[in-house]
Design a protein around this motif. Sequence first.
Motif, PDB file in Angstrom:
ATOM      1  N   PRO A 123      36.305  46.261  58.889  1.00  0.00           N
ATOM      2  CA  PRO A 123      36.854  46.947  60.062  1.00  0.00           C
ATOM      3  C   PRO A 123      35.752  47.625  60.874  1.00  0.00           C
ATOM      4  O   PRO A 123      34.872  48.287  60.327  1.00  0.00           O
ATOM      5  N   GLY A 124      35.823  47.467  62.200  1.00  0.00           N
ATOM      6  CA  GLY A 124      34.835  48.073  63.082  1.00  0.00           C
ATOM      7  C   GLY A 124      33.621  47.215  63.328  1.00  0.00           C
ATOM      8  O   GLY A 124      32.802  47.523  64.195  1.00  0.00           O
ATOM      9  N   HIS A 125      33.465  46.109  62.571  1.00  0.00           N
ATOM     10  CA  HIS A 125      32.330  45.203  62.734  1.00  0.00           C
ATOM     11  C   HIS A 125      32.745  43.964  63.528  1.00  0.00           C
ATOM     12  O   HIS A 125      33.915  43.792  63.874  1.00  0.00           O
ATOM     13  N   ALA A 126      31.763  43.085  63.763  1.00  0.00           N
ATOM     14  CA  ALA A 126      32.002  41.866  64.537  1.00  0.00           C
ATOM     15  C   ALA A 126      32.269  40.655  63.651  1.00  0.00           C
ATOM     16  O   ALA A 126      32.159  39.519  64.112  1.00  0.00           O
ATOM     17  N   GLY A 142      24.645  40.476  56.596  1.00  0.00           N
ATOM     18  CA  GLY A 142      24.170  41.714  57.203  1.00  0.00           C
ATOM     19  C   GLY A 142      24.568  41.887  58.658  1.00  0.00           C
ATOM     20  O   GLY A 142      23.959  42.664  59.385  1.00  0.00           O
ATOM     21  N   GLY A 143      25.602  41.151  59.074  1.00  0.00           N
ATOM     22  CA  GLY A 143      26.009  41.209  60.475  1.00  0.00           C
ATOM     23  C   GLY A 143      25.331  40.171  61.341  1.00  0.00           C
ATOM     24  O   GLY A 143      25.650  40.042  62.528  1.00  0.00           O
ATOM     25  N   SER A 155      30.455  50.820  58.544  1.00  0.00           N
ATOM     26  CA  SER A 155      30.272  50.490  57.123  1.00  0.00           C
ATOM     27  C   SER A 155      30.455  51.747  56.278  1.00  0.00           C
ATOM     28  O   SER A 155      29.587  52.619  56.236  1.00  0.00           O
ATOM     29  N   ILE A 156      31.608  51.853  55.624  1.00  0.00           N
ATOM     30  CA  ILE A 156      31.907  52.985  54.751  1.00  0.00           C
ATOM     31  C   ILE A 156      32.308  52.451  53.380  1.00  0.00           C
ATOM     32  O   ILE A 156      32.657  51.279  53.229  1.00  0.00           O
ATOM     33  N   PHE A 157      32.250  53.325  52.378  1.00  0.00           N
ATOM     34  CA  PHE A 157      32.497  52.891  51.012  1.00  0.00           C
ATOM     35  C   PHE A 157      33.900  53.221  50.518  1.00  0.00           C
ATOM     36  O   PHE A 157      34.189  53.102  49.334  1.00  0.00           O
ATOM     37  N   LYS A 158      34.775  53.623  51.409  1.00  0.00           N
ATOM     38  CA  LYS A 158      36.169  53.842  51.060  1.00  0.00           C
ATOM     39  C   LYS A 158      36.936  52.522  51.155  1.00  0.00           C
ATOM     40  O   LYS A 158      36.570  51.644  51.937  1.00  0.00           O
ATOM     41  N   GLU A 159      37.999  52.382  50.374  1.00  0.00           N
ATOM     42  CA  GLU A 159      38.829  51.184  50.484  1.00  0.00           C
ATOM     43  C   GLU A 159      39.494  51.131  51.853  1.00  0.00           C
ATOM     44  O   GLU A 159      39.957  52.151  52.365  1.00  0.00           O
ATOM     45  N   GLN A 160      39.524  49.923  52.446  1.00  0.00           N
ATOM     46  CA  GLN A 160      40.115  49.753  53.777  1.00  0.00           C
ATOM     47  C   GLN A 160      41.005  48.510  53.798  1.00  0.00           C
ATOM     48  O   GLN A 160      40.661  47.488  53.197  1.00  0.00           O
ATOM     49  N   GLY A 195      22.663  45.865  64.024  1.00  0.00           N
ATOM     50  CA  GLY A 195      21.781  46.856  64.634  1.00  0.00           C
ATOM     51  C   GLY A 195      20.323  46.608  64.307  1.00  0.00           C
ATOM     52  O   GLY A 195      19.436  47.201  64.920  1.00  0.00           O
ATOM     53  N   ARG A 196      20.071  45.734  63.367  1.00  0.00           N
ATOM     54  CA  ARG A 196      18.695  45.337  63.043  1.00  0.00           C
ATOM     55  C   ARG A 196      17.986  44.774  64.270  1.00  0.00           C
ATOM     56  O   ARG A 196      16.774  44.911  64.426  1.00  0.00           O
ATOM     57  N   LEU A 197      18.752  44.173  65.169  1.00  0.00           N
ATOM     58  CA  LEU A 197      18.174  43.568  66.388  1.00  0.00           C
ATOM     59  C   LEU A 197      17.683  44.613  67.384  1.00  0.00           C
ATOM     60  O   LEU A 197      17.064  44.260  68.401  1.00  0.00           O
ATOM     61  N   THR A 198      17.947  45.894  67.113  1.00  0.00           N
ATOM     62  CA  THR A 198      17.417  46.927  68.006  1.00  0.00           C
ATOM     63  C   THR A 198      15.935  47.179  67.760  1.00  0.00           C
ATOM     64  O   THR A 198      15.264  47.795  68.591  1.00  0.00           O
TER      65      THR A 198
END
Length: 363
Positions: free
Chosen positions: A100-103, A119-120, A302-307, A125-128
């Motif tokens: 959730p929240g990612h592409a 890694g997306g 990216s969070i470590f809670k269940e979603q 965001g590594r591309l920044t």
Amino acid sequence: MKNTLGNSLSITLFGESHGTAIGAVVDGLAAGIKVDENFIAKQMDKRRAYGKISTGRQEEDKAEIISGVFNSFTTGTPLTIIIKNKNTRSGDYERSAARPGHADYTGFTKYNGFEDFRGGGHFSGRLTAPIVAVGAIVLDALKNKGILIGTHIKKCAGIEDRNFENLAEDLTALDDKIFAVFSEKTASEMKEKITAAAEDGDSVGGILETAVAGLPAGVGEPWFDSLESTISHGIFSIPAVKGIEFGAGFSIADMKGSKANDPMKYDGKKVVTETNNNGGINGGISNGMPVIFRTAIKPTPSIFKEQNTIDFVEEKNTILQLKGRHDPCIVHRAAVVQTSITALAVADMLVSRFGTDYLKTEG
């Protein structure tokens, strides 16, 4: 797919988060611009992950210039920078469970499953990193023209930093800060909140504020390439940016015209305004006052809670429990990215207005 930003001065990104390397090609840089690799490294340090407030993925992030520079000056041909990926753990990423929240899901639908999802991939965001490397070259060139650009963390996890005050001093001070806030007490409080969120398996967001000082009046176009729209185009390319406001921003809606307008006067031969509610821009064109804007940075998805999420290959609902290494906050790392993108957008407008030799190093 379009990965190029800019008209007269353009940057094209390439690579994926877990690929061999990432990088950028820059076109439109005049010959004779000084390239300071020590300054590039210094800017890269501001984006680097460190401590409990960042991801555990530690990359060297050495920017290697492979074309367009000779004897520390640009040659006028396309400048290419590559940054090798060395610390990847691709096994941490699942193929079909959308974060959730990612592409993950949107990338899958656009590229029909052929995208590199690790890694997306190209959305990461590594591309920044290459944006910061290229931005350092342009920032240095702008500084030689008397134009200073800097970004500080205006707010993070509910903790606020002070506003810009003495702009020249503040921008100079930010140049040496890894965690870009003016108050050390505020910095400590923000870091405590970020650490607490990380320990809870969660994340936080914030607001970044950028100032451009020394930009001459007359830069920008009245409609589709206005200074605001050009800057905004670049800013919304930064992952996690969800909003932008210039000058007084949304609060200007509650003002009367008598308060929102910026009274003008001559200071010697220079035209200045008594206030700066319009953020240094009128009719899409710079008026000579500092350009000030703020952006909203969402909490790291990216969070470590269940979603609750979906498996878009099996086409079913599922529950996601992330593993791997992730930032509990990207606000502090995004500050230098925002500064770099702003420099690229402003430089593109300047060379469109005054010609490509505008950025050429004098002396």
